[in-house]
Scaffold this motif. Sequence first.
Motif: not given
Length: 342
Positions: A12, A16, A62, A65-66, A91, A93
């Motif tokens: 993630g 990002l 975006f 993203l979790k 984090f 994706f």
Amino acid sequence: MEEKIYTTRKIGMSILIASLALYALAIAAIIIGAPKLETGHGGFIALFVAGIIVCCLGWIPFCGLKVLRPQEALVLTLFGQYVGTLRDPGFYFVNPFCVAVNPAATTKLAQSGDTQTKSSTASLSISTDGTTISAETAGKKISLKAMTLSNGRQKINDCLGNPVEIGIAVIWRVTDTAKAAFNVDNYKEYLSLQCDSALRNIVRIYPYDVATNVDTTGDGMADEGSLRGSAEIVAARIRDEIQSKVNDAGIKILEARITYLAYAPEIASVMLQRQQASAIVDARKMIVDGAVGMVEMALDRLNEKQMVQLDEERKAAMVSNLLVVLCGNQDGQPVVNSGSLY
């Protein structure tokens, strides 16, 4: 439906940073290409158009993203199909078009872990049997922590027909997120209703206090089981009863405890008088048994020492006097006889 783990890496942060860098490049391309549009140069036009396209579509990554904290899970679906569950903290994706599902996200029970979040916007809440449903936006993550559910006191008739009020606390956790999300409509409300049903089923088997000719174990023999005296056994049976009903919801019942037990107010005073009367009878019986033993001992000691010879009539008078003194509620008043016994 069985739970399956969504296979993805914890990238993630990389996605990002890359997405932010791409946005920065797109903004730079727009700034550089916009002044050159009048010249009609194809390279600057392409640069400007590419920057516009990236700015319009660059937000899509975006959505994938979790962020997961410890003891949290995220159930993901893609165009209506269950694709897996994220369980480990980190984090992530995931596919940006995946949607998180939690049918009980806005359901608030009288339990730990369900604190209501207040906001400046108006909210709608509906209370039904101790359950509050809030219209505020809530997260879609499913908590895997152990939580305590207290459904409040219920009025239930015991096996003798006496109404009693009883309350329980149930410690539970979600073990299979797929079953919790898809097998039942709302796993929190489902658990609450099953707790009520199981409590009624078990309480109806037992008397409030020990009663004669009552079989609470189902073996055909009368026993001394009761709600008041067998609290641990009753709680274990309630736990097993709830567990048998919530297996399909992916919930594990860790423990169940009775938190409140009393007769209903309409019969509480009568049952108190009954308990007091029973206690008085038991106390009197104990006093009489002790008094008879003391009288018997006194007569035996008198005969053994041969201190005085008493006929049957005098023995009866002596026994009567001793029983009156020993069984009376007040202290006896001595009477001195200075004459002959006869």
